[in-house]
Design a protein around this motif. Sequence first.
Motif, PDB file in Angstrom:
ATOM      1  N   THR A 141       4.288   6.015   5.764  1.00 50.94           N
ATOM      2  CA  THR A 141       3.581   6.463   4.557  1.00 50.94           C
ATOM      3  C   THR A 141       2.105   6.060   4.601  1.00 50.94           C
ATOM      4  OG1 THR A 141       5.592   6.342   3.248  1.00 50.94           O
ATOM      5  CG2 THR A 141       3.525   6.260   2.030  1.00 50.94           C
ATOM      6  N   VAL A 142       1.831   4.844   5.057  1.00 47.09           N
ATOM      7  CA  VAL A 142       0.443   4.386   5.166  1.00 47.09           C
ATOM      8  C   VAL A 142      -0.342   5.288   6.119  1.00 47.09           C
ATOM      9  CG1 VAL A 142      -1.030   2.543   6.126  1.00 47.09           C
ATOM     10  CG2 VAL A 142       0.809   1.987   4.519  1.00 47.09           C
ATOM     11  N   LEU A 143       0.266   5.591   7.243  1.00 45.37           N
ATOM     12  CA  LEU A 143      -0.406   6.362   8.285  1.00 45.37           C
ATOM     13  C   LEU A 143      -0.546   7.833   7.902  1.00 45.37           C
ATOM     14  CD1 LEU A 143      -1.501   5.899  11.113  1.00 45.37           C
ATOM     15  CD2 LEU A 143       0.780   6.429  12.013  1.00 45.37           C
ATOM     16  N   HIS A 144       0.525   8.391   7.372  1.00 48.30           N
ATOM     17  CA  HIS A 144       0.573   9.836   7.160  1.00 48.30           C
ATOM     18  C   HIS A 144      -0.089  10.234   5.848  1.00 48.30           C
ATOM     19  CE1 HIS A 144       1.875  13.895   7.117  1.00 48.30           C
ATOM     20  NE2 HIS A 144       2.795  13.729   6.205  1.00 48.30           N
ATOM     21  N   LEU A 145       0.007   9.409   4.825  1.00 47.26           N
ATOM     22  CA  LEU A 145      -0.534   9.796   3.518  1.00 47.26           C
ATOM     23  C   LEU A 145      -1.702   8.930   3.071  1.00 47.26           C
ATOM     24  CD1 LEU A 145       2.643  10.683   1.447  1.00 47.26           C
ATOM     25  CD2 LEU A 145       0.917  12.224   2.384  1.00 47.26           C
ATOM     26  N   PHE A 154      -6.821  -2.800   5.284  1.00 46.04           N
ATOM     27  CA  PHE A 154      -6.248  -1.448   5.312  1.00 46.04           C
ATOM     28  C   PHE A 154      -6.466  -0.823   6.695  1.00 46.04           C
ATOM     29  CE2 PHE A 154      -6.547   3.024   3.188  1.00 46.04           C
ATOM     30  CZ  PHE A 154      -5.215   3.271   3.478  1.00 46.04           C
ATOM     31  N   THR A 155      -7.691  -0.971   7.216  1.00 42.27           N
ATOM     32  CA  THR A 155      -7.990  -0.439   8.556  1.00 42.27           C
ATOM     33  C   THR A 155      -7.071  -1.071   9.611  1.00 42.27           C
ATOM     34  OG1 THR A 155     -10.304  -0.155   7.899  1.00 42.27           O
ATOM     35  CG2 THR A 155      -9.838  -0.101  10.255  1.00 42.27           C
ATOM     36  N   ALA A 156      -6.881  -2.377   9.508  1.00 47.17           N
ATOM     37  CA  ALA A 156      -5.999  -3.068  10.468  1.00 47.17           C
ATOM     38  C   ALA A 156      -4.566  -2.532  10.360  1.00 47.17           C
ATOM     39  CB  ALA A 156      -6.031  -4.574  10.221  1.00 47.17           C
ATOM     40  N   CYS A 157      -4.110  -2.262   9.129  1.00 54.37           N
ATOM     41  CA  CYS A 157      -2.764  -1.691   8.929  1.00 54.37           C
ATOM     42  C   CYS A 157      -2.657  -0.325   9.598  1.00 54.37           C
ATOM     43  CB  CYS A 157      -2.472  -1.518   7.430  1.00 54.37           C
ATOM     44  SG  CYS A 157      -2.218  -3.058   6.542  1.00 54.37           S
ATOM     45  N   ILE A 158      -3.636   0.528   9.344  1.00 56.86           N
ATOM     46  CA  ILE A 158      -3.611   1.889   9.904  1.00 56.86           C
ATOM     47  C   ILE A 158      -3.574   1.817  11.425  1.00 56.86           C
ATOM     48  CG2 ILE A 158      -4.896   4.059  10.132  1.00 56.86           C
ATOM     49  CD1 ILE A 158      -6.160   3.428   7.349  1.00 56.86           C
ATOM     50  N   ARG A 159      -4.438   0.966  12.005  1.00 60.03           N
ATOM     51  CA  ARG A 159      -4.509   0.879  13.472  1.00 60.03           C
ATOM     52  C   ARG A 159      -3.208   0.351  14.064  1.00 60.03           C
ATOM     53  NH1 ARG A 159     -10.753  -1.157  14.357  1.00 60.03           N
ATOM     54  NH2 ARG A 159     -11.649   0.821  13.679  1.00 60.03           N
ATOM     55  N   ARG A 160      -2.623  -0.648  13.416  1.00 64.09           N
ATOM     56  CA  ARG A 160      -1.368  -1.196  13.939  1.00 64.09           C
ATOM     57  C   ARG A 160      -0.253  -0.148  13.895  1.00 64.09           C
ATOM     58  NH1 ARG A 160       2.396  -5.933  11.401  1.00 64.09           N
ATOM     59  NH2 ARG A 160       2.809  -4.278   9.926  1.00 64.09           N
ATOM     60  N   GLU A 161      -0.117   0.542  12.767  1.00 63.27           N
ATOM     61  CA  GLU A 161       0.950   1.533  12.646  1.00 63.27           C
ATOM     62  C   GLU A 161       0.724   2.694  13.619  1.00 63.27           C
ATOM     63  OE1 GLU A 161       3.634   0.792  10.930  1.00 63.27           O
ATOM     64  OE2 GLU A 161       2.643  -1.056  10.321  1.00 63.27           O
ATOM     65  N   GLU A 207      -9.917   7.183  10.876  1.00 61.27           N
ATOM     66  CA  GLU A 207      -8.866   6.498  11.659  1.00 61.27           C
ATOM     67  C   GLU A 207      -7.647   7.410  11.815  1.00 61.27           C
ATOM     68  OE1 GLU A 207      -8.883   3.373  12.955  1.00 61.27           O
ATOM     69  OE2 GLU A 207     -10.822   2.734  12.166  1.00 61.27           O
ATOM     70  N   ALA A 208      -7.228   7.997  10.694  1.00 64.64           N
ATOM     71  CA  ALA A 208      -6.054   8.872  10.713  1.00 64.64           C
ATOM     72  C   ALA A 208      -6.311  10.108  11.576  1.00 64.64           C
ATOM     73  CB  ALA A 208      -5.683   9.278   9.287  1.00 64.64           C
ATOM     74  N   ASP A 209      -7.520  10.657  11.462  1.00 63.02           N
ATOM     75  CA  ASP A 209      -7.871  11.834  12.257  1.00 63.02           C
ATOM     76  C   ASP A 209      -7.838  11.522  13.751  1.00 63.02           C
ATOM     77  OD1 ASP A 209      -8.213  13.313  10.003  1.00 63.02           O
ATOM     78  OD2 ASP A 209     -10.409  13.261  10.004  1.00 63.02           O
ATOM     79  N   ALA A 210      -8.288  10.321  14.111  1.00 65.69           N
ATOM     80  CA  ALA A 210      -8.314   9.943  15.527  1.00 65.69           C
ATOM     81  C   ALA A 210      -6.891   9.899  16.104  1.00 65.69           C
ATOM     82  CB  ALA A 210      -8.997   8.592  15.696  1.00 65.69           C
ATOM     83  N   VAL A 211      -5.955   9.338  15.341  1.00 69.57           N
ATOM     84  CA  VAL A 211      -4.560   9.286  15.803  1.00 69.57           C
ATOM     85  C   VAL A 211      -3.986  10.687  15.942  1.00 69.57           C
ATOM     86  CG1 VAL A 211      -2.283   8.326  15.372  1.00 69.57           C
ATOM     87  CG2 VAL A 211      -4.279   7.244  14.348  1.00 69.57           C
ATOM     88  N   ILE A 215       0.841  -1.206   0.000  1.00 70.97           N
ATOM     89  CA  ILE A 215       0.000   0.000   0.000  1.00 70.97           C
ATOM     90  C   ILE A 215       0.873   1.252   0.000  1.00 70.97           C
ATOM     91  CG2 ILE A 215      -1.656   1.342   1.364  1.00 70.97           C
ATOM     92  CD1 ILE A 215      -2.861  -1.385   2.280  1.00 70.97           C
ATOM     93  N   ALA A 216       1.945   1.237   0.785  1.00 70.63           N
ATOM     94  CA  ALA A 216       2.834   2.404   0.834  1.00 70.63           C
ATOM     95  C   ALA A 216       3.472   2.662  -0.522  1.00 70.63           C
ATOM     96  CB  ALA A 216       3.914   2.202   1.894  1.00 70.63           C
ATOM     97  N   ARG A 217       3.834   1.598  -1.231  1.00 67.04           N
ATOM     98  CA  ARG A 217       4.592   1.782  -2.466  1.00 67.04           C
ATOM     99  C   ARG A 217       3.714   1.980  -3.701  1.00 67.04           C
ATOM    100  NH1 ARG A 217       9.793  -2.083  -0.919  1.00 67.04           N
ATOM    101  NH2 ARG A 217       9.959  -1.159   1.169  1.00 67.04           N
ATOM    102  N   HIS A 218       2.525   1.352  -3.736  1.00 68.81           N
ATOM    103  CA  HIS A 218       1.674   1.478  -4.926  1.00 68.81           C
ATOM    104  C   HIS A 218       0.444   2.346  -4.680  1.00 68.81           C
ATOM    105  CE1 HIS A 218       4.348  -1.471  -6.330  1.00 68.81           C
ATOM    106  NE2 HIS A 218       3.699  -2.556  -5.960  1.00 68.81           N
ATOM    107  N   GLY A 219       0.146   2.660  -3.444  1.00 67.13           N
ATOM    108  CA  GLY A 219      -1.099   3.368  -3.132  1.00 67.13           C
ATOM    109  C   GLY A 219      -2.203   2.359  -2.865  1.00 67.13           C
ATOM    110  N   TYR A 220      -3.189   2.748  -2.040  1.00 63.42           N
ATOM    111  CA  TYR A 220      -4.233   1.801  -1.645  1.00 63.42           C
ATOM    112  C   TYR A 220      -5.062   1.335  -2.839  1.00 63.42           C
ATOM    113  CZ  TYR A 220      -8.275  -0.280   0.547  1.00 63.42           C
ATOM    114  OH  TYR A 220      -9.259  -1.150   0.897  1.00 63.42           O
TER     115      TYR A 220
END
Lengths: 215, 215
Positions: B109-113, B61-68, B125-129, B26-31
């Motif tokens: 990259t996943v978290l920030h972008l 994707f949600t699981a990735c965001i939450r873990r990071e 999810e990103a807004d909550a972090v 996801i970081a390298r190719h985009g979601y």
Amino acid sequence: MGGGRTRRMPRAERERQMLDAAVQIIARHGYAAASMDEIAELAGVSKPLVYLYLNSKDDLFTACIRREAAALTRAVRAAVRSALPADRRLWAGVLAFFTYTAEHPDGWTVLHLQARTHGPRFAAEADAVRAEMTAFVTRLIATAARESPHSRDLPARETEGLAVALIGAAESLADWTNTIPAATAVQAATTLMNFAWSGLGDLMSGEQWTEPVGA
Amino acid sequence: MGGGRTRRMPRAERERQMLDAAVQIIARHGYAAASMDEIAELAGVSKPLVYLYLNSKDDLFTACIRREAAALTRAVRAAVRSALPADRRLWAGVLAFFTYTAEHPDGWTVLHLQARTHGPRFAAEADAVRAEMTAFVTRLIATAARESPHSRDLPARETEGLAVALIGAAESLADWTNTIPAATAVQAATTLMNFAWSGLGDLMSGEQWTEPVGA
């Protein structure tokens, strides 16, 4: 949009309406979910006309990014072009930046977020703008340091790092300010100057924060 | 990955490999462009197993965001939890942040972008972090101001604005540092402290940058 006389509208004006519509739809739904039907409808034109003018969804997105980038950098450069002292020059640039992002929240979202996350073609456009702004702010900081009473020459990498930090702080404050209904560009600019200038100002006086021993 | 004994791997470990693979793709190719086939292949498992464990591409994707998000905030909070003076506390947090982003560039990259630009579900999810980190840094700045020799109480909105600026500066420096091969977390943290601390420090001593008259 447009009423009854749209057919005789000049091409540039029609294209502007298409880009306005695309920027709004892309900012609010994301590039992947943005539909050409919706963009055409919001612009008040037929979908074939959008393709005739802008060629493809990718080209339309690229045109949006370039237009927003050009408008933002033009606004900042125009404000800074003056013979004021360094802090006033920075203030002018920062205020122009927040004025632009407050007045064009969708354009700002397209440029700052959407352009960076939908593949290398668009990311390259966003990177080019950011590189240009970073170079501009780096020169501004280097000039300010040389003009300071202590006439400091900051190392190039450090100066660029400070520019990157300043731009990131400004971007973050622009996003935040756009979520607060009563917030003004002047308030955002003042917060950034309070945060950044005294820090940069101290650096230019030769005062550095000292890294703790053993960290 | 895994060799011949993958079948007997515990579920948590298998899931970790899937998330590792998903974060990288996801970081390298985009979601939008990331394919479940590619993710399964990189994780060394079958695609049905990815669906069995993570349910859908969106849930993955949600699981990735939450873990990071959890890993990054845990690293920063652990570093700051101490009775050091304010600038050392900030240094510790900032250094932990850059250490994490340097060691996990794809997660960053996943978290920030990526999390911010693919629709409201992930953006929330990103807004909550970001809200959590903003609240944390806001408290840190407010405490530092009260503990300063001048014992200042900064206005709440202003303190939050400073936190937003500091976080934006850190995010921007993290992106930049990750593009420079020889750059270190210590260098990035030092640049940020030079930029930010003296500015915040001046503020806490009651020195404010003064807005030019008539601006």
